[in-house]
Write a protein that holds these residues in place. Structure first.
Motif, PDB file in Angstrom:
ATOM      1  N   GLU A 183       6.190   5.696  -7.601  1.00  0.00           N
ATOM      2  CA  GLU A 183       5.046   6.340  -8.239  1.00  0.00           C
ATOM      3  C   GLU A 183       4.757   5.703  -9.598  1.00  0.00           C
ATOM      4  O   GLU A 183       3.599   5.446  -9.931  1.00  0.00           O
ATOM      5  CB  GLU A 183       5.325   7.837  -8.439  1.00  0.00           C
ATOM      6  CG  GLU A 183       5.145   8.662  -7.190  1.00  0.00           C
ATOM      7  CD  GLU A 183       3.689   8.833  -6.823  1.00  0.00           C
ATOM      8  OE1 GLU A 183       2.917   9.386  -7.629  1.00  0.00           O
ATOM      9  OE2 GLU A 183       3.315   8.402  -5.726  1.00  0.00           O
ATOM     10  N   SER A 201       0.653   6.142 -10.924  1.00  0.00           N
ATOM     11  CA  SER A 201       0.143   7.502 -10.767  1.00  0.00           C
ATOM     12  C   SER A 201       0.341   8.297 -12.026  1.00  0.00           C
ATOM     13  O   SER A 201       1.071   7.953 -12.897  1.00  0.00           O
ATOM     14  CB  SER A 201       0.820   8.192  -9.597  1.00  0.00           C
ATOM     15  OG  SER A 201       2.122   8.566  -9.930  1.00  0.00           O
ATOM     16  N   ALA A 246       3.227   2.299  -9.093  1.00  0.00           N
ATOM     17  CA  ALA A 246       1.887   2.398  -8.493  1.00  0.00           C
ATOM     18  C   ALA A 246       0.878   2.975  -9.474  1.00  0.00           C
ATOM     19  O   ALA A 246      -0.310   3.045  -9.157  1.00  0.00           O
ATOM     20  CB  ALA A 246       1.944   3.227  -7.218  1.00  0.00           C
ATOM     21  N   LEU A 305       0.867  -1.166   0.000  1.00  0.00           N
ATOM     22  CA  LEU A 305       0.000   0.000   0.000  1.00  0.00           C
ATOM     23  C   LEU A 305       0.906   1.218   0.000  1.00  0.00           C
ATOM     24  O   LEU A 305       1.728   1.395   0.907  1.00  0.00           O
ATOM     25  CB  LEU A 305      -0.907   0.004   1.224  1.00  0.00           C
ATOM     26  CG  LEU A 305      -1.916   1.153   1.301  1.00  0.00           C
ATOM     27  CD1 LEU A 305      -2.901   1.071   0.134  1.00  0.00           C
ATOM     28  CD2 LEU A 305      -2.669   1.086   2.619  1.00  0.00           C
ATOM     29  N   TRP A 306       0.803   2.048  -1.038  1.00  0.00           N
ATOM     30  CA  TRP A 306       1.624   3.248  -1.236  1.00  0.00           C
ATOM     31  C   TRP A 306       0.741   4.445  -0.946  1.00  0.00           C
ATOM     32  O   TRP A 306      -0.307   4.626  -1.573  1.00  0.00           O
ATOM     33  CB  TRP A 306       2.129   3.251  -2.670  1.00  0.00           C
ATOM     34  CG  TRP A 306       2.833   4.464  -3.156  1.00  0.00           C
ATOM     35  CD1 TRP A 306       2.456   5.235  -4.215  1.00  0.00           C
ATOM     36  CD2 TRP A 306       4.062   5.028  -2.678  1.00  0.00           C
ATOM     37  NE1 TRP A 306       3.375   6.243  -4.406  1.00  0.00           N
ATOM     38  CE2 TRP A 306       4.376   6.137  -3.481  1.00  0.00           C
ATOM     39  CE3 TRP A 306       4.922   4.695  -1.636  1.00  0.00           C
ATOM     40  CZ2 TRP A 306       5.507   6.909  -3.283  1.00  0.00           C
ATOM     41  CZ3 TRP A 306       6.058   5.463  -1.428  1.00  0.00           C
ATOM     42  CH2 TRP A 306       6.337   6.554  -2.241  1.00  0.00           C
ATOM     43  N   GLU A 307       1.104   5.240   0.059  1.00  0.00           N
ATOM     44  CA  GLU A 307       0.267   6.378   0.419  1.00  0.00           C
ATOM     45  C   GLU A 307       1.103   7.499   1.013  1.00  0.00           C
ATOM     46  O   GLU A 307       2.185   7.264   1.527  1.00  0.00           O
ATOM     47  CB  GLU A 307      -0.823   5.959   1.397  1.00  0.00           C
ATOM     48  CG  GLU A 307      -0.309   5.382   2.703  1.00  0.00           C
ATOM     49  CD  GLU A 307      -1.397   4.776   3.577  1.00  0.00           C
ATOM     50  OE1 GLU A 307      -2.538   5.251   3.524  1.00  0.00           O
ATOM     51  OE2 GLU A 307      -1.095   3.821   4.291  1.00  0.00           O
ATOM     52  N   ARG A 354      -2.619   3.714  -3.122  1.00  0.00           N
ATOM     53  CA  ARG A 354      -2.595   2.805  -4.264  1.00  0.00           C
ATOM     54  C   ARG A 354      -1.948   1.495  -3.868  1.00  0.00           C
ATOM     55  O   ARG A 354      -1.097   1.466  -2.988  1.00  0.00           O
ATOM     56  CB  ARG A 354      -1.838   3.436  -5.425  1.00  0.00           C
ATOM     57  CG  ARG A 354      -2.662   4.552  -6.068  1.00  0.00           C
ATOM     58  CD  ARG A 354      -1.839   5.513  -6.835  1.00  0.00           C
ATOM     59  NE  ARG A 354      -1.230   6.427  -5.858  1.00  0.00           N
ATOM     60  CZ  ARG A 354      -0.130   7.108  -6.089  1.00  0.00           C
ATOM     61  NH1 ARG A 354       0.510   6.984  -7.213  1.00  0.00           N
ATOM     62  NH2 ARG A 354       0.362   7.915  -5.183  1.00  0.00           N
ATOM     63  N   GLN A 355      -2.351   0.421  -4.528  1.00  0.00           N
ATOM     64  CA  GLN A 355      -1.830  -0.900  -4.223  1.00  0.00           C
ATOM     65  C   GLN A 355      -0.926  -1.415  -5.328  1.00  0.00           C
ATOM     66  O   GLN A 355      -1.152  -1.129  -6.501  1.00  0.00           O
ATOM     67  CB  GLN A 355      -2.974  -1.892  -4.051  1.00  0.00           C
ATOM     68  CG  GLN A 355      -3.842  -1.629  -2.858  1.00  0.00           C
ATOM     69  CD  GLN A 355      -4.911  -2.690  -2.702  1.00  0.00           C
ATOM     70  OE1 GLN A 355      -4.801  -3.796  -3.222  1.00  0.00           O
ATOM     71  NE2 GLN A 355      -5.960  -2.352  -1.983  1.00  0.00           N
ATOM     72  N   SER A 383      -4.562   9.644  -3.219  1.00  0.00           N
ATOM     73  CA  SER A 383      -5.216   8.492  -2.620  1.00  0.00           C
ATOM     74  C   SER A 383      -4.280   7.285  -2.605  1.00  0.00           C
ATOM     75  O   SER A 383      -3.425   7.145  -3.483  1.00  0.00           O
ATOM     76  CB  SER A 383      -6.505   8.155  -3.372  1.00  0.00           C
ATOM     77  OG  SER A 383      -6.218   7.850  -4.718  1.00  0.00           O
TER      78      SER A 383
END
Length: 106
Positions: A101, A106, A104, A60-62, A75-76, A73
């Protein structure tokens, strides 16, 4: 730059080296519903949380500093090997978020 890891029990380890990161990540073998993940958090607010998923891991990248921002938001990343997680933890430890990034989406 400052960063820390959190192990399964919630204990913080300040600026762990790669061997310590590996040991903490290996602890996921004992994950349960109450203690499901380990994480690495950088002072810039970005965090990677690793969860077990069979032989592979999911991440989980946050950005904890901007949790309310819809453009930031969580991202997984699924099906990630332990070696790749260690590589991504190393990038985050140095504040290099561009590759994470990219992965993930983005």
């Amino acid at each position: 730059m400052s960063y820390f890891m959190t192990d399964l029990s919630g204990t913080y380890v300040e600026e762990p080296d790669e061997a310590t990161m590996r040991t903490i990540l290996d602890g996921l073998a004992d994950a349960d519903d109450e203690h499901p993940d380990v994480s690495l958090t950088h002072e810039n607010g970005w965090s990677l949380r690793a969860f077990p998923s069979g032989e592979l891991l999911w991440l989980l990248w946050e950005n904890l500093d901007h949790a309310d921002d819809p453009d930031a938001s969580p991202r997984q990343l699924s099906g990630v090997s332990k070696e790749e997680v260690l590589r991504l933890f190393g990038l985050l430890a140095t504040g290099d978020t561009a590759e994470i990034e990219r992965l993930a989406g983005s």
